[in-house]
Design a protein around this motif. Structure first.
Motif, mmCIF file in Angstrom:
data_model
loop_
_atom_site.group_PDB
_atom_site.id
_atom_site.type_symbol
_atom_site.label_atom_id
_atom_site.label_comp_id
_atom_site.label_asym_id
_atom_site.label_seq_id
_atom_site.Cartn_x
_atom_site.Cartn_y
_atom_site.Cartn_z
ATOM 1 N N CYS A 346 0.851 -1.208 0.000
ATOM 2 C CA CYS A 346 0.000 0.000 0.000
ATOM 3 C C CYS A 346 0.876 1.244 0.000
ATOM 4 O O CYS A 346 1.939 1.287 0.624
ATOM 5 N N LEU A 347 0.411 2.263 -0.729
ATOM 6 C CA LEU A 347 1.088 3.562 -0.785
ATOM 7 C C LEU A 347 0.100 4.658 -0.410
ATOM 8 O O LEU A 347 -1.009 4.722 -0.949
ATOM 9 N N ILE A 348 0.501 5.516 0.506
ATOM 10 C CA ILE A 348 -0.275 6.713 0.843
ATOM 11 C C ILE A 348 0.306 7.875 0.049
ATOM 12 O O ILE A 348 1.481 8.226 0.195
ATOM 13 N N ALA A 349 -0.490 8.455 -0.826
ATOM 14 C CA ALA A 349 -0.067 9.606 -1.635
ATOM 15 C C ALA A 349 -1.204 10.619 -1.644
ATOM 16 O O ALA A 349 -1.740 10.979 -2.689
ATOM 17 N N THR A 350 -1.566 11.070 -0.448
ATOM 18 C CA THR A 350 -2.749 11.921 -0.283
ATOM 19 C C THR A 350 -2.488 13.387 -0.585
ATOM 20 O O THR A 350 -3.431 14.184 -0.647
ATOM 21 N N GLY A 351 -1.222 13.780 -0.740
ATOM 22 C CA GLY A 351 -0.927 15.147 -1.150
ATOM 23 C C GLY A 351 -1.287 16.188 -0.117
ATOM 24 O O GLY A 351 -1.270 15.944 1.090
ATOM 25 N N CYS A 352 -1.645 17.375 -0.612
ATOM 26 C CA CYS A 352 -1.939 18.535 0.237
ATOM 27 C C CYS A 352 -3.329 19.079 -0.057
ATOM 28 O O CYS A 352 -3.893 18.828 -1.119
ATOM 29 N N ALA A 353 -3.839 19.839 0.879
ATOM 30 C CA ALA A 353 -5.085 20.581 0.693
ATOM 31 C C ALA A 353 -4.788 22.069 0.832
ATOM 32 O O ALA A 353 -4.080 22.476 1.766
ATOM 33 N N PRO A 354 -5.268 22.907 -0.085
ATOM 34 C CA PRO A 354 -4.972 24.345 0.003
ATOM 35 C C PRO A 354 -5.568 24.969 1.256
ATOM 36 O O PRO A 354 -6.667 24.619 1.680
ATOM 37 N N LYS A 355 -4.832 25.893 1.835
ATOM 38 C CA LYS A 355 -5.291 26.587 3.035
ATOM 39 C C LYS A 355 -6.241 27.729 2.669
ATOM 40 O O LYS A 355 -6.126 28.322 1.599
ATOM 41 N N ARG A 375 -6.501 24.801 -6.920
ATOM 42 C CA ARG A 375 -5.672 23.600 -6.961
ATOM 43 C C ARG A 375 -6.076 22.610 -8.046
ATOM 44 O O ARG A 375 -5.256 21.816 -8.493
ATOM 45 N N THR A 376 -7.315 22.614 -8.493
ATOM 46 C CA THR A 376 -7.825 21.564 -9.368
ATOM 47 C C THR A 376 -8.288 22.129 -10.708
ATOM 48 O O THR A 376 -8.454 23.345 -10.861
ATOM 49 N N PRO A 377 -8.533 21.261 -11.698
ATOM 50 C CA PRO A 377 -9.121 21.736 -12.958
ATOM 51 C C PRO A 377 -10.462 22.414 -12.772
ATOM 52 O O PRO A 377 -10.807 23.323 -13.529
ATOM 53 N N CYS A 491 -0.444 25.220 1.405
ATOM 54 C CA CYS A 491 -1.325 24.078 1.630
ATOM 55 C C CYS A 491 -0.826 23.259 2.810
ATOM 56 O O CYS A 491 0.315 23.409 3.256
ATOM 57 N N SER A 492 -1.683 22.402 3.308
ATOM 58 C CA SER A 492 -1.375 21.541 4.449
ATOM 59 C C SER A 492 -1.428 20.085 4.002
ATOM 60 O O SER A 492 -2.324 19.701 3.242
ATOM 61 N N PRO A 493 -0.505 19.248 4.474
ATOM 62 C CA PRO A 493 -0.519 17.837 4.075
ATOM 63 C C PRO A 493 -1.772 17.137 4.591
ATOM 64 O O PRO A 493 -2.232 17.395 5.709
ATOM 65 N N ASN A 494 -2.333 16.287 3.745
ATOM 66 C CA ASN A 494 -3.526 15.537 4.133
ATOM 67 C C ASN A 494 -3.110 14.334 4.980
ATOM 68 O O ASN A 494 -2.717 13.295 4.458
ATOM 69 N N THR A 495 -3.205 14.501 6.283
ATOM 70 C CA THR A 495 -2.781 13.446 7.217
ATOM 71 C C THR A 495 -3.918 13.012 8.136
ATOM 72 O O THR A 495 -3.680 12.560 9.258
ATOM 73 N N LEU A 524 3.863 -0.491 3.935
ATOM 74 C CA LEU A 524 3.039 0.717 3.845
ATOM 75 C C LEU A 524 3.966 1.914 3.607
ATOM 76 O O LEU A 524 4.759 2.273 4.481
ATOM 77 N N TYR A 525 3.848 2.516 2.438
ATOM 78 C CA TYR A 525 4.748 3.581 2.008
ATOM 79 C C TYR A 525 4.005 4.913 1.916
ATOM 80 O O TYR A 525 2.777 4.957 1.817
ATOM 81 N N VAL A 526 4.790 5.991 1.913
ATOM 82 C CA VAL A 526 4.237 7.336 1.726
ATOM 83 C C VAL A 526 5.126 8.077 0.737
ATOM 84 O O VAL A 526 6.358 8.046 0.856
ATOM 85 N N ALA A 527 4.530 8.752 -0.244
ATOM 86 C CA ALA A 527 5.292 9.520 -1.239
ATOM 87 C C ALA A 527 4.584 10.835 -1.526
ATOM 88 O O ALA A 527 3.400 11.006 -1.218
ATOM 89 N N GLY A 528 5.320 11.762 -2.128
ATOM 90 C CA GLY A 528 4.734 13.037 -2.527
ATOM 91 C C GLY A 528 4.684 14.050 -1.407
ATOM 92 O O GLY A 528 5.444 13.986 -0.429
ATOM 93 N N ASP A 529 3.768 15.000 -1.520
ATOM 94 C CA ASP A 529 3.678 16.124 -0.585
ATOM 95 C C ASP A 529 3.433 15.694 0.854
ATOM 96 O O ASP A 529 3.779 16.420 1.788
#
Length: 704
Positions: A346-355, A375-377, A491-495, A524-529
């Motif tokens: 499993c990989l957690i790659a939840t990124g960030c949410a804009p503040k 942040r999105t299209p 932005c803040s990391p989605n944790t 269990l891995y984590v990548a990205g923001d």
């Protein structure tokens, strides 16, 4: 209950039904393209595969995205983006009037007026036009008793009109609901309020894909939480090491994986080649090549319900779902509706949410609907509507997204005779957390020349709403009237998964704490923001750059297939502030550190002379912290300046800035210099002190 109340309720119901699965978007055109061959390398940054490999890069013919079908039979309204209170306010004035806000067009004829005119034509005594009195002094059209013996006929006509409207709404809803499910490929614009955004998506029929979690596999070999750049990079890495790998992405977004950088850069400079809309978000890179915002077309992905039976494996994306908990010990994730999926890796790659800012987040609904993050299209679509309608737009924030977006909007506004673009921030210049003060203020002046109304050293004290726009009171006494406010303050990391999953989050930097192999737990891995990793050279870090997402996702994917490699990559970043300014950086590019900047400044006689002949000027308001080395033949005796200074300011055309810590180079920023990131990475990795940074600067060939 009055007749008007009945008509009002029925019309609202019919309108909601008619728009339930339809998104109306006015046509627009992009600004003229800007091509810069010097920045051709920026296009390669969007590629995850090596430049000489075409294994994973689709051809121009393959790049295709099935976007939402727009209802072109209706005039371009903005009802999708308006609160119900706004609709109620307008319809209470005239219950039969549908709101239209398409610039330059007359509103459609009032249905009530059309009906009254037809009745008058058939029997002039029955119902005169709006504003005229009935022959007997009454007003049969408004439900008042006029004494007319044919009163029942009037009621019949009104009820007939009501029935026709309801029937029309039902027919429109039926036709819209039978369209292709591609409507699930786009969502509503974000206004900083997740609940509001979810409500808008629900009204548009954009819920989840597939429509039930029961259709998802109960077990997958590779599970990825999050659907951004790191997630897709991990998939490509997994697939290259396990040819028949079955990968499931669980994403709370309503799009397939896409890249974010063009949303504030190239998309605004690309001419629209379609007559209606750029449905697959195609854009021109600075060197002129064209591609889509999406990494792969829809056809590339496997349906989630068919993933288990896929012989050759593949990648499936469960859109609109979120993971509530990860049980690392039992290799199980629990979705927000309670559905459980087991995994091998499993990989957690939840990124960030804009503040957002508290003053906007806690404001009245009428104010919040005029405030958005970016942040999105979907955010691009919403902001483009305002820009195309020549509205005034205020950007709050001076970082990467805020400064890039301000320049892009100013360019778009200039090309399309649009509205005013404001940028408000508390600091003294643009990109002040990255650039030394002298260069930050110089960049701000350049942005002003591009058409951005930059307001530094200011913050928004209060925001109130009139019928059309926001009134922004600044702490410096200024007042701005703006149609939309875009908050770009990081932005803040989605944790959110951390606490229920018993995972560690770094208290200072945020993000899931991982080891050298990007593992938070076994398998269990984590990548990205969202990852907080240890850099052997620079200490523990959390990086929010596209390059980091690509490389960390790739490494995590390799390790999920058994590679067990450490993450030692020095990620780079880049930014484009219009056609005149572009830069690339690597390492710790932090303006709070001491810096040495070497620039090739043009002299009046020409002249880009050799870096062998240099003088040193030190910035006055920073003491000796930022050292500026310039060509001594330049006209400029002083390299610092202020807004009130007269005369021509120095032109920092090309140069390199070194960021120092313990007298060692920990960061390098290449100003209007490109394709030198490898050299800068080598210098940082050497981790040593240099006696003469002039000699190091010569390696970058700033005069070439």
């Amino acid at each position: 209950m009055s007749l008007w109340t009945v008509m009002y309720s029925a019309i609202r119901r019919a309108h909601i039904l008619a728009r339930k699965r339809t998104i109306v978007q006015p046509s627009y055109q992009h600004a003229a393209p800007v091509f810069d061959l010097q920045r051709s390398c920026h296009g390669k940054l969007y590629e995850m595969a090596p430049a000489n490999s075409s294994k994973y890069m689709p051809t121009a013919k393959q790049v295709f995205f099935k976007s939402v079908k727009y209802d072109t039979s209706t005039s371009g309204t903005l009802l999708d983006w308006q609160k119900q209170s706004d609709i109620d306010k307008h319809m209470s004035k005239d219950p039969c009037r549908l709101m239209t806000k398409e610039p330059g067009k007359q509103p459609a004829e009032d249905p009530c007026e059309q009906f009254k005119r037809m009745r008058l034509k058939n029997d002039p005594k029955q119902c005169p036009p709006s504003g005229s009195a009935a022959p007997d002094g009454g007003d049969g059209c408004n439900g008042k008793d006029s004494g007319d013996p044919n009163k029942s006929l009037k009621l019949t006509c009104l009820l007939g009109a009501l029935a026709a409207m309801v029937a029309g709404g039902l027919i429109a809803w039926f036709l819209a609901s039978t369209k292709n499910d591609d409507n699930k490929g786009a969502g509503g614009g974000s206004d900083g309020d997740n609940n509001s955004a979810d409500a808008k998506r629900g009204v548009s029929g954009l819920v989840t894909s597939p429509d039930s979690s029961e259709k998802l596999p109960k077990h997958v070999p590779y599970l990825i939480i999050g659907g951004g750049t790191a997630a897709f990079s991990a998939f490509r890495s997994i697939k290259s090491n396990d040819a028949k790998a079955k990968v499931l992405i669980v994403s709370n977004e309503y799009h397939k994986p896409y890249m974010r950088p063009p949303l504030s850069k190239e998309l605004w400079y690309t001419p629209n080649t379609n007559e209606k809309t750029n449905k697959d978000y195609r854009f021109k890179q600075w060197a002129g090549s064209e591609r889509s915002l999406f990494f792969e077309p829809d056809e590339f992905f496997v349906d989630p319900e068919k993933l288990e039976e896929s012989v050759n494996g593949g990648i499936a994306v469960a859109q609109g779902f979120s993971v509530q908990k990860v049980d690392a010990q039992n290799h199980t994730v629990t979705l927000n509706d309670g559905y459980k999926i087991t995994y091998d890796e499993c990989l957690i790659a939840t990124g960030c949410a804009p503040k957002n800012l508290p003053m906007f987040r806690d404001a009245a609904p009428s104010v919040r609907e005029k405030v958005m993050v970016y942040r999105t299209p979907d955010d691009f679509d919403r902001l483009l509507r305002y820009a195309a309608e020549k509205r005034s737009i205020t950007i709050v924030g001076n970082g990467f997204i805020g400064s890039e977006l301000a320049c892009s909007l100013a360019h778009y506004s200039k090309e399309n005779d649009g509205g005013k673009i404001y940028q408000v921030f508390q600091e003294s210049g643009n990109m002040s957390k990255v650039l030394p003060n002298y260069l930050s203020r110089w960049t701000m002046a350049k942005m002003k020349n591009q058409g951005v109304c930059v307001i530094p050293n200011a913050s928004i004290k209060s925001a109130t709403r009139d019928e059309e726009s926001l009134k922004l009171e600044l702490n410096n006494g200024m007042t701005l009237l703006s149609d939309i406010v875009v908050v770009c303050v990081g932005c803040s990391p989605n944790t959110n998964l951390a606490s229920p999953s018993k995972l560690e989050v770094d208290r200072t930097l945020g993000g899931f704490v991982v080891n050298a192999e990007l593992e938070a737990r076994r398998n269990l891995y984590v990548a990205g923001d969202a990852s907080c990793f240890y850099d052997p050279l620079l200490g523990r870090r959390r990086v929010e750059h596209h390059d980091h997402s690509v490389v960390s996702g790739k490494l995590a994917g390799e390790n999920m297939t058994g590679a067990k490699k450490p993450y030692v990559h020095q990620s780079m970043f880049w930014s484009d502030l219009g056609p005149e300014i572009g830069y690339e950086g690597i390492g710790l590019a932090d303006s709070s550190l001491p810096t040495v900047g070497i620039f090739a400044l043009p002299s009046a006689t020409d002249a880009r002379s050799s870096t062998d002949n240099l003088t040193v000027n030190r910035e006055e308001d920073d003491g000796s912290k930022h050292t500026i080395i310039v060509d001594e033949k330049s006209n400029s005796d002083v390299v610092t300046w202020d807004d009130d200074a007269h005369g021509e300011q120095p032109d920092y055309g090309r140069g390199v800035i070194f960021y120092l810590k313990n007298e060692k180079i920990v960061g390098v920023l290449m100003w209007n210099l490109f394709s030198r990131v490898g050299l800068a990475r080598t210098i940082i990795n050497q981790n040593k002190k240099y006696d003469d940074l002039n000699e190091v600067a010569k390696l970058f060939e700033i005069h070439s």
